[in-house]
Design a protein around this motif. Sequence first.
Motif, PDB file in Angstrom:
ATOM      1  N   ASP A 287       5.063   5.201  -1.404  1.00 44.39           N
ATOM      2  CA  ASP A 287       4.881   6.401  -0.601  1.00 44.39           C
ATOM      3  C   ASP A 287       6.089   6.556   0.324  1.00 44.39           C
ATOM      4  O   ASP A 287       6.282   5.772   1.247  1.00 44.39           O
ATOM      5  CB  ASP A 287       3.587   6.293   0.220  1.00 44.39           C
ATOM      6  CG  ASP A 287       3.237   7.592   0.913  1.00 44.39           C
ATOM      7  OD1 ASP A 287       4.035   8.030   1.773  1.00 44.39           O
ATOM      8  OD2 ASP A 287       2.165   8.162   0.608  1.00 44.39           O
ATOM      9  N   LYS A 288       6.907   7.579   0.064  1.00 47.05           N
ATOM     10  CA  LYS A 288       8.144   7.765   0.829  1.00 47.05           C
ATOM     11  C   LYS A 288       7.862   8.100   2.286  1.00 47.05           C
ATOM     12  O   LYS A 288       8.576   7.652   3.188  1.00 47.05           O
ATOM     13  CB  LYS A 288       8.990   8.873   0.194  1.00 47.05           C
ATOM     14  CG  LYS A 288       9.562   8.519  -1.164  1.00 47.05           C
ATOM     15  CD  LYS A 288      10.452   9.642  -1.693  1.00 47.05           C
ATOM     16  CE  LYS A 288      11.045   9.270  -3.058  1.00 47.05           C
ATOM     17  NZ  LYS A 288      11.894  10.369  -3.588  1.00 47.05           N
ATOM     18  N   GLU A 289       6.819   8.899   2.530  1.00 45.75           N
ATOM     19  CA  GLU A 289       6.535   9.308   3.911  1.00 45.75           C
ATOM     20  C   GLU A 289       6.078   8.127   4.757  1.00 45.75           C
ATOM     21  O   GLU A 289       6.480   7.985   5.910  1.00 45.75           O
ATOM     22  CB  GLU A 289       5.474  10.411   3.925  1.00 45.75           C
ATOM     23  CG  GLU A 289       5.246  11.003   5.301  1.00 45.75           C
ATOM     24  CD  GLU A 289       4.458  12.299   5.262  1.00 45.75           C
ATOM     25  OE1 GLU A 289       3.564  12.461   6.095  1.00 45.75           O
ATOM     26  OE2 GLU A 289       4.765  13.149   4.384  1.00 45.75           O
ATOM     27  N   ASP A 290       5.242   7.264   4.188  1.00 43.08           N
ATOM     28  CA  ASP A 290       4.764   6.087   4.924  1.00 43.08           C
ATOM     29  C   ASP A 290       5.693   4.886   4.748  1.00 43.08           C
ATOM     30  O   ASP A 290       5.509   3.855   5.417  1.00 43.08           O
ATOM     31  CB  ASP A 290       3.358   5.706   4.458  1.00 43.08           C
ATOM     32  CG  ASP A 290       2.301   6.699   4.928  1.00 43.08           C
ATOM     33  OD1 ASP A 290       2.660   7.607   5.692  1.00 43.08           O
ATOM     34  OD2 ASP A 290       1.132   6.559   4.529  1.00 43.08           O
ATOM     35  N   ASN A 291       6.631   4.989   3.819  1.00 41.08           N
ATOM     36  CA  ASN A 291       7.607   3.921   3.571  1.00 41.08           C
ATOM     37  C   ASN A 291       6.922   2.599   3.228  1.00 41.08           C
ATOM     38  O   ASN A 291       7.254   1.544   3.767  1.00 41.08           O
ATOM     39  CB  ASN A 291       8.518   3.744   4.789  1.00 41.08           C
ATOM     40  CG  ASN A 291       9.724   2.860   4.486  1.00 41.08           C
ATOM     41  OD1 ASN A 291      10.198   2.824   3.345  1.00 41.08           O
ATOM     42  ND2 ASN A 291      10.204   2.132   5.490  1.00 41.08           N
ATOM     43  N   ARG A 292       5.968   2.672   2.290  1.00 42.61           N
ATOM     44  CA  ARG A 292       5.282   1.453   1.870  1.00 42.61           C
ATOM     45  C   ARG A 292       4.639   1.680   0.503  1.00 42.61           C
ATOM     46  O   ARG A 292       4.497   2.809   0.043  1.00 42.61           O
ATOM     47  CB  ARG A 292       4.213   1.036   2.890  1.00 42.61           C
ATOM     48  CG  ARG A 292       3.113   2.062   3.079  1.00 42.61           C
ATOM     49  CD  ARG A 292       2.173   1.674   4.216  1.00 42.61           C
ATOM     50  NE  ARG A 292       1.507   0.417   3.961  1.00 42.61           N
ATOM     51  CZ  ARG A 292       0.584  -0.095   4.773  1.00 42.61           C
ATOM     52  NH1 ARG A 292       0.255   0.532   5.897  1.00 42.61           N
ATOM     53  NH2 ARG A 292      -0.013  -1.226   4.478  1.00 42.61           N
ATOM     54  N   PHE A 293       4.266   0.571  -0.141  1.00 43.39           N
ATOM     55  CA  PHE A 293       3.603   0.639  -1.438  1.00 43.39           C
ATOM     56  C   PHE A 293       2.082   0.685  -1.253  1.00 43.39           C
ATOM     57  O   PHE A 293       1.527  -0.009  -0.390  1.00 43.39           O
ATOM     58  CB  PHE A 293       3.959  -0.583  -2.290  1.00 43.39           C
ATOM     59  CG  PHE A 293       5.346  -0.515  -2.884  1.00 43.39           C
ATOM     60  CD1 PHE A 293       5.548   0.119  -4.097  1.00 43.39           C
ATOM     61  CD2 PHE A 293       6.432  -1.090  -2.228  1.00 43.39           C
ATOM     62  CE1 PHE A 293       6.816   0.172  -4.660  1.00 43.39           C
ATOM     63  CE2 PHE A 293       7.693  -1.035  -2.769  1.00 43.39           C
ATOM     64  CZ  PHE A 293       7.904  -0.400  -3.987  1.00 43.39           C
ATOM     65  N   TYR A 294       1.440   1.495  -2.100  1.00 43.42           N
ATOM     66  CA  TYR A 294      -0.025   1.588  -2.124  1.00 43.42           C
ATOM     67  C   TYR A 294      -0.496   1.452  -3.570  1.00 43.42           C
ATOM     68  O   TYR A 294       0.262   1.646  -4.522  1.00 43.42           O
ATOM     69  CB  TYR A 294      -0.504   2.942  -1.598  1.00 43.42           C
ATOM     70  CG  TYR A 294      -0.300   3.181  -0.123  1.00 43.42           C
ATOM     71  CD1 TYR A 294      -1.013   2.455   0.822  1.00 43.42           C
ATOM     72  CD2 TYR A 294       0.572   4.178   0.321  1.00 43.42           C
ATOM     73  CE1 TYR A 294      -0.842   2.698   2.187  1.00 43.42           C
ATOM     74  CE2 TYR A 294       0.744   4.433   1.673  1.00 43.42           C
ATOM     75  CZ  TYR A 294       0.030   3.691   2.592  1.00 43.42           C
ATOM     76  OH  TYR A 294       0.203   3.935   3.936  1.00 43.42           O
ATOM     77  N   SER A 295      -1.767   1.181  -3.716  1.00 42.85           N
ATOM     78  CA  SER A 295      -2.375   1.320  -5.047  1.00 42.85           C
ATOM     79  C   SER A 295      -2.499   2.806  -5.338  1.00 42.85           C
ATOM     80  O   SER A 295      -2.496   3.650  -4.424  1.00 42.85           O
ATOM     81  CB  SER A 295      -3.755   0.655  -5.071  1.00 42.85           C
ATOM     82  OG  SER A 295      -4.678   1.393  -4.280  1.00 42.85           O
ATOM     83  N   TRP A 296      -2.654   3.142  -6.628  1.00 44.28           N
ATOM     84  CA  TRP A 296      -2.739   4.553  -6.996  1.00 44.28           C
ATOM     85  C   TRP A 296      -3.988   5.196  -6.398  1.00 44.28           C
ATOM     86  O   TRP A 296      -3.981   6.370  -6.028  1.00 44.28           O
ATOM     87  CB  TRP A 296      -2.735   4.685  -8.511  1.00 44.28           C
ATOM     88  CG  TRP A 296      -2.811   6.096  -9.019  1.00 44.28           C
ATOM     89  CD1 TRP A 296      -3.676   6.596  -9.946  1.00 44.28           C
ATOM     90  CD2 TRP A 296      -1.987   7.205  -8.622  1.00 44.28           C
ATOM     91  NE1 TRP A 296      -3.445   7.938 -10.148  1.00 44.28           N
ATOM     92  CE2 TRP A 296      -2.416   8.339  -9.333  1.00 44.28           C
ATOM     93  CE3 TRP A 296      -0.935   7.336  -7.716  1.00 44.28           C
ATOM     94  CZ2 TRP A 296      -1.832   9.587  -9.190  1.00 44.28           C
ATOM     95  CZ3 TRP A 296      -0.341   8.589  -7.559  1.00 44.28           C
ATOM     96  CH2 TRP A 296      -0.787   9.688  -8.293  1.00 44.28           C
TER      97      TRP A 296
END
Length: 545
Positions: free
Chosen positions: A182-191
């Motif tokens: 997620d570019k806005e949150d600058n972190r990886f998430y699950s789908w």
Amino acid sequence: MDFKAILLDTRSIQQYIFSGNQLKTNIGASYLVENLFADALIRAVEEVCGAGSIDEETWLKVAEPDWESMYTACRVGYIGGGNALLLFRPEIETQKLRDVVSTFTKIALVEYPGLKTGAAIGNISLDKNGNFLGNADGKTGLDLLHEELKNAQNTVFPEVSLPYTGLTLSCASNGETANVYDKEDNRFYSWEIETKILADRKTAEREAPAEKELLDKLRSVVAEEDRDDYLRGWAFPMKFDELGQKETEDYLAVVHIDGNNMGKQFRECSTLTQRKNLSISIRKKTICAFNALVDDILSCYDDWHFLKKIVRPDGETLLPVRPLILGGDDMTFVCHAKLALQFTAFVMRELKENGICSCGGIAILPTSYPFFRGYEMTEQLCSEAKKRMRQDDAPSCWLDFTILHGEQAPQLSQIRKQEYHDVLGRNMHFGPYRVDASGDMPEALDNLLLAMQEVHFGPHKMPMSKLKEMRRVLAAGRHEQVQFKQQLDYLIRNNPNSKMRLPAVEAWKTYEKELWAENRTPYLDMIEMLDFCLFREVENSGREG
């Protein structure tokens, strides 16, 4: 007339919605659940049977439809309560129904990740008025479909998430494979988490889908001429710390309200018309009740000086409440902790005025507390309220509450056994409280509110130090309790204007002598909720010196 039918359900809805600790994921998840059938299911039917092959409007717009008059390959019987019923013309091949289910689940896996669904295919016999025609055993086609769905819930456990191999990054929100950046949150998430976040994210090209859907829902029950200006200049919070909490009072409340005996009402529907009209009616009444609460908030907002007023850069002021589930026979919202009792009672009274008796649970917790735990507690509290409701011969409305903090037992019964019993084993929690009772009943919510108001504003306002001592004494033995009450009586005899007196609540007079009566006391709830209640100044306490 015989129809082929598909009955679908959504499983573990509460866990899907409330499992995250970010309000925006809870909001997005609620939006996805709300739109799953109305969007993905309709598209699946049209993909298999062709464009325009499904009538998705008649069940909503026609109060008494002719169910035998069917000009499309498929029509919606009803959608609501996490279920959907589709009717197909008898000449439609059964394989096409299987293809619809297959296509629907593929769309759900990609666009609604994490949501678990079930489906049952069978036959339903209806006359033109929507009467269900039973078989030789007296069971209708809908009964058999429900039985098949129930059996599938116990035997089929769908896997809807990518397996976590241990070699990939795990998502901090739900522990699944973090496969989206997620570019806005600058972190990886699950789908799954990313999909929930995107459902409540505003971009330059579009409004946040969840926000638009909520406003459209609320505006749907407002007079048409007022819809454009409805909530203009106001917005619902998108973070848990935007409910108006101040640093020194950093608590929020989770509220769950559930209609009484709703399953029985649906089981008593003898026709499909009755069932779908009941679903539509309950949805409208629930939305109207919440709308009435919003109107009340707008009229009182400027007087609530304890709130931290938050204005967004676009000039919109944030309300101290956020609905998460709204539109069925239950409702869940979060709000500022000081407003929870009044908000819950207000909504429950509005629902009763519209013919829906309900019970509610309120969990008050620190803003940083695990949210899913708070929601689970509201369900347990609501269950306690319903247990008390079932003891009444006439319909009634009850609520219960608790305050969560630190490390506590997972079950409400364990918390109350460990923290709310005196040394003699007596339960110090007086609730549940009846919302729709007169002041003659000790458990009437109005009596608790009156007691707290008098202790807070009355002419004999008891000092906080004395209230804390009373809290300790209530958990002690009879000797300490009698001694404490004798001390109060002595102070009153020597000074008729003494502030050291119990609140003047007529229905609680039985408890004044020894603070307890019949192994119950109302005073602990009063003391604990003093910090979590909204007060209006009392001109006359009702107690003479």
